[in-house]
Design a protein around this motif. Structure first.
Motif, PDB file in Angstrom:
ATOM      1  N   VAL A   3    -120.054 -10.310 -24.493  1.00  0.00           N
ATOM      2  CA  VAL A   3    -119.091  -9.200 -24.497  1.00  0.00           C
ATOM      3  C   VAL A   3    -119.065  -8.472 -23.148  1.00  0.00           C
ATOM      4  N   THR A   4    -120.248  -8.276 -22.544  1.00  0.00           N
ATOM      5  CA  THR A   4    -120.292  -7.568 -21.257  1.00  0.00           C
ATOM      6  C   THR A   4    -119.505  -8.326 -20.197  1.00  0.00           C
ATOM      7  N   THR A   5    -119.685  -9.659 -20.178  1.00  0.00           N
ATOM      8  CA  THR A   5    -118.941 -10.459 -19.188  1.00  0.00           C
ATOM      9  C   THR A   5    -117.448 -10.327 -19.445  1.00  0.00           C
ATOM     10  N   MET A   6    -117.081 -10.388 -20.728  1.00  0.00           N
ATOM     11  CA  MET A   6    -115.656 -10.281 -21.080  1.00  0.00           C
ATOM     12  C   MET A   6    -115.084  -8.963 -20.570  1.00  0.00           C
ATOM     13  N   LYS A   7    -115.869  -7.863 -20.773  1.00  0.00           N
ATOM     14  CA  LYS A   7    -115.374  -6.540 -20.371  1.00  0.00           C
ATOM     15  C   LYS A   7    -115.264  -6.450 -18.855  1.00  0.00           C
ATOM     16  N   ALA A   8    -116.204  -7.127 -18.172  1.00  0.00           N
ATOM     17  CA  ALA A   8    -116.209  -7.062 -16.703  1.00  0.00           C
ATOM     18  C   ALA A   8    -115.017  -7.806 -16.113  1.00  0.00           C
ATOM     19  N   MET A   9    -114.458  -8.742 -16.878  1.00  0.00           N
ATOM     20  CA  MET A   9    -113.317  -9.500 -16.347  1.00  0.00           C
ATOM     21  C   MET A   9    -112.066  -8.630 -16.387  1.00  0.00           C
ATOM     22  N   THR A  10    -111.264  -8.712 -15.352  1.00  0.00           N
ATOM     23  CA  THR A  10    -110.032  -7.937 -15.351  1.00  0.00           C
ATOM     24  C   THR A  10    -109.038  -8.628 -16.282  1.00  0.00           C
ATOM     25  N   ALA A  11    -108.004  -7.890 -16.633  1.00  0.00           N
ATOM     26  CA  ALA A  11    -106.987  -8.455 -17.523  1.00  0.00           C
ATOM     27  C   ALA A  11    -106.409  -9.733 -16.920  1.00  0.00           C
ATOM     28  N   ALA A  12    -106.194  -9.714 -15.573  1.00  0.00           N
ATOM     29  CA  ALA A  12    -105.595 -10.880 -14.910  1.00  0.00           C
ATOM     30  C   ALA A  12    -106.486 -12.104 -15.043  1.00  0.00           C
ATOM     31  N   GLU A  13    -107.810 -11.876 -14.940  1.00  0.00           N
ATOM     32  CA  GLU A  13    -108.731 -13.011 -15.013  1.00  0.00           C
ATOM     33  C   GLU A  13    -108.784 -13.620 -16.415  1.00  0.00           C
ATOM     34  N   CYS A  14    -108.469 -12.808 -17.419  1.00  0.00           N
ATOM     35  CA  CYS A  14    -108.494 -13.311 -18.791  1.00  0.00           C
ATOM     36  C   CYS A  14    -107.255 -14.158 -19.089  1.00  0.00           C
ATOM     37  N   GLN A  15    -106.197 -13.963 -18.298  1.00  0.00           N
ATOM     38  CA  GLN A  15    -104.969 -14.735 -18.521  1.00  0.00           C
ATOM     39  C   GLN A  15    -105.197 -16.187 -18.131  1.00  0.00           C
ATOM     40  N   PRO A  16    -104.420 -17.114 -18.736  1.00  0.00           N
ATOM     41  CA  PRO A  16    -104.534 -18.486 -18.235  1.00  0.00           C
ATOM     42  C   PRO A  16    -104.105 -18.527 -16.767  1.00  0.00           C
ATOM     43  N   LEU A  17    -104.617 -19.499 -16.022  1.00  0.00           N
ATOM     44  CA  LEU A  17    -104.234 -19.614 -14.614  1.00  0.00           C
ATOM     45  C   LEU A  17    -102.770 -20.007 -14.507  1.00  0.00           C
ATOM     46  N   LEU A  18    -102.386 -20.941 -15.385  1.00  0.00           N
ATOM     47  CA  LEU A  18    -101.014 -21.447 -15.359  1.00  0.00           C
ATOM     48  C   LEU A  18    -100.457 -21.448 -16.771  1.00  0.00           C
ATOM     49  N   SER A  19     -99.249 -20.939 -16.898  1.00  0.00           N
ATOM     50  CA  SER A  19     -98.638 -20.935 -18.216  1.00  0.00           C
ATOM     51  C   SER A  19     -97.179 -21.385 -18.085  1.00  0.00           C
ATOM     52  N   ILE A  20     -96.879 -22.532 -18.658  1.00  0.00           N
ATOM     53  CA  ILE A  20     -95.517 -23.064 -18.591  1.00  0.00           C
ATOM     54  C   ILE A  20     -94.923 -22.954 -19.990  1.00  0.00           C
ATOM     55  N   LYS A  21     -93.741 -22.351 -20.053  1.00  0.00           N
ATOM     56  CA  LYS A  21     -93.131 -22.180 -21.377  1.00  0.00           C
ATOM     57  C   LYS A  21     -91.696 -22.690 -21.371  1.00  0.00           C
ATOM     58  N   GLY A  22     -91.422 -23.612 -22.263  1.00  0.00           N
ATOM     59  CA  GLY A  22     -90.051 -24.103 -22.468  1.00  0.00           C
ATOM     60  C   GLY A  22     -89.400 -24.650 -21.210  1.00  0.00           C
ATOM     61  N   LEU A  23     -90.196 -25.292 -20.344  1.00  0.00           N
ATOM     62  CA  LEU A  23     -89.650 -25.764 -19.059  1.00  0.00           C
ATOM     63  C   LEU A  23     -88.654 -26.913 -19.252  1.00  0.00           C
ATOM     64  N   LYS A  24     -87.473 -26.724 -18.660  1.00  0.00           N
ATOM     65  CA  LYS A  24     -86.474 -27.797 -18.659  1.00  0.00           C
ATOM     66  C   LYS A  24     -86.072 -28.071 -17.220  1.00  0.00           C
ATOM     67  N   THR A  25     -86.293 -29.287 -16.764  1.00  0.00           N
ATOM     68  CA  THR A  25     -85.848 -29.674 -15.424  1.00  0.00           C
ATOM     69  C   THR A  25     -84.862 -30.820 -15.588  1.00  0.00           C
ATOM     70  N   HIS A  26     -83.638 -30.561 -15.215  1.00  0.00           N
ATOM     71  CA  HIS A  26     -82.558 -31.527 -15.448  1.00  0.00           C
ATOM     72  C   HIS A  26     -81.939 -31.994 -14.133  1.00  0.00           C
ATOM     73  N   PHE A  27     -81.432 -33.223 -14.151  1.00  0.00           N
ATOM     74  CA  PHE A  27     -80.726 -33.774 -12.994  1.00  0.00           C
ATOM     75  C   PHE A  27     -79.287 -34.043 -13.406  1.00  0.00           C
ATOM     76  N   GLU A  28     -78.372 -33.445 -12.666  1.00  0.00           N
ATOM     77  CA  GLU A  28     -76.958 -33.712 -12.977  1.00  0.00           C
ATOM     78  C   GLU A  28     -76.514 -34.924 -12.190  1.00  0.00           C
ATOM     79  N   THR A  29     -76.345 -36.045 -12.868  1.00  0.00           N
ATOM     80  CA  THR A  29     -75.939 -37.278 -12.192  1.00  0.00           C
ATOM     81  C   THR A  29     -74.531 -37.662 -12.657  1.00  0.00           C
ATOM     82  N   ARG A  30     -73.966 -38.640 -11.960  1.00  0.00           N
ATOM     83  CA  ARG A  30     -72.618 -39.079 -12.346  1.00  0.00           C
ATOM     84  C   ARG A  30     -72.597 -39.627 -13.762  1.00  0.00           C
ATOM     85  N   ALA A  31     -73.729 -40.250 -14.132  1.00  0.00           N
ATOM     86  CA  ALA A  31     -73.792 -40.864 -15.460  1.00  0.00           C
ATOM     87  C   ALA A  31     -74.036 -39.832 -16.560  1.00  0.00           C
ATOM     88  N   GLY A  32     -74.399 -38.617 -16.169  1.00  0.00           N
ATOM     89  CA  GLY A  32     -74.667 -37.577 -17.173  1.00  0.00           C
ATOM     90  C   GLY A  32     -75.892 -36.768 -16.781  1.00  0.00           C
TER      91      GLY A  32
END
Ligand SMILES: Nc1ncnc2c1ncn2[C@@H]1O[C@H](COP(=O)(O)OP(=O)(O)OP(=O)(O)O)[C@@H](O)[C@H]1O
Ligand SMILES: [Mg+2]
Length: 332
Positions: A3-32
């Motif tokens: 618990v002490t270590t948890m409290k010592a961590m800042t809110a930012a440090e408790c967050q995941p390093l990377l969080s990807i949500k609902g990512l859509k990467t699309h390519f508009e090509t002639r075929a669609g």
């Protein structure tokens, strides 16, 4: 963690390093519209190693490039968010993003020539990389370059520093590219099939060294591969990708011992192992569908032995036995 270590961590440090949500990467090509990444969620903790696995064309590299802001027209991030250390990468300006690349986030490509400049000596390139992000003398930068070569197991680093890329073997070139990725102590490395072109024993050595380094420095890693066996001994968690979506995510041992998604099971059964020696390897029937012409509902439906009528509707990710699975008929 107490618990002490948890409290010592800042809110930012408790967050995941990377969080990807609902990512859509699309390519508009002639075929669609090619929906290379179509609703991907990934969460990565500090120091965590994630294996991103899937067949060719499933959208693994485009996911990695999206994180780094390396998507060029006709491609674009059509939807979703990518948050790195509390900062939104999708809306970030190019200059901030460039600073982040090379400083905080580094990429290792399949082909080391994407990183190495053929006409510059290794020392010149490495010193430039250090000095682009840190205000240090050339002598100090050279020392960091030398240390980085030692870290990735390169013998005679002083001599190697004086060489040009073409004077090195493929395995050595890739080690140098990895050393360059590590040189500014990034918090996150995205490695896109960096050992696929190398022979198996060199591949094993490099994976072993990268894992050791990540553990030592607390660097998080996303290791992209089509080969489940490669990440089995490397990753803490595995995300399995199929046709632009993640179909199953879980802790490595759980996922390999008991795959829930039929596609994950198919991938595991097609890995040569001692238990299958002398027997024919299982192959997933059919071929990966074209992203321009995906079957209605679950994209794996037409290749799946467990498909039912329900699969005509795309399944949503569901939490099952500690894992996220996109399937109507998971193996429970
Ligand atoms: N510039 C582009 N224009 C149109 N489609 C593209 C473009 N770049 C990638 N794609 C498509 O996006 C899909 C995903 O590509 P991606 O390179 O992410 O696959 P991958 O999983 O990394 O495959 P591999 O294992 O072969 O590297 C593929 O169908 C590919 O054809
Ligand atoms: Mg790729």
């Amino acid at each position: 963690m107490d618990v002490t270590t948890m409290k010592a961590m800042t809110a930012a440090e408790c967050q995941p390093l990377l969080s990807i949500k609902g990512l859509k990467t699309h390519f508009e090509t002639r075929a669609g519209i090619v929906k290379a990444v179509d609703g991907v969620d990934i969460e990565l903790g500090r120091g965590e190693i994630l294996g991103l696995v899937g067949e060719s064309g499933s959208g693994k590299s485009i996911t990695g490039f999206s994180i780094l802001g390396l998507i060029d027209p006709p491609g674009r991030i059509a939807d979703g968010s990518i948050t790195y250390d509390g900062r939104d990468l999708v809306s970030m300006g190019e200059e901030d993003r460039r600073q982040l690349r090379g400083n905080d986030i580094a990429m290792i490509f399949q082909d080391p020539s994407m990183t190495l400049n053929p006409v510059l000596r290794i020392d010149t390139q490495m010193i430039e990389t250090v000095q682009a992000h840190a205000n240090v003398s050339t002598a100090e930068a050279r020392q960091r370059a030398r240390d980085a070569l030692v870290q990735v197991g390169i013998p005679s680093p002083d001599e190697r520093l004086k060489t040009y890329p073409y004077e090195l073997s493929g395995g050595m070139r890739q080690r140098v590219a990895i050393a360059i990725a590590l040189i500014n102590s990034p918090k996150l490395i995205i490695a896109d099939e960096p050992t696929t072109a190398l022979d198996v024993s060199i591949q094993g050595q490099i994976i072993h060294e990268v894992k050791k380094l990540c553990r030592k420095t607390g660097t998080a890693l996303i290791w992209i591969t089509h080969d489940l066996a490669v990440v089995a001994g490397l990753a803490d968690r595995i995300a399995v990708m199929y046709a632009g979506r993640i179909v199953e995510t879980g802790k490595t041992a759980d996922l390999i011992e008991r795959p829930l998604h039929p596609y994950t099971k198919g991938l595991i059964d097609s890995v040569p192992s001692h238990s299958t020696r002398g027997r024919r390897l299982h192959q997933i029937k059919g071929i990966t569908p074209s992203l321009l012409n995906l079957p209605q509902g679950c994209a794996f439906r037409e290749r799946c032995e467990k498909a039912t009528k329900e699969c005509l509707v795309a399944p949503k990710p569901t939490l099952l036995a500690g894992r996220l699975v996109r399937c109507w008929n998971p193996a429970l």
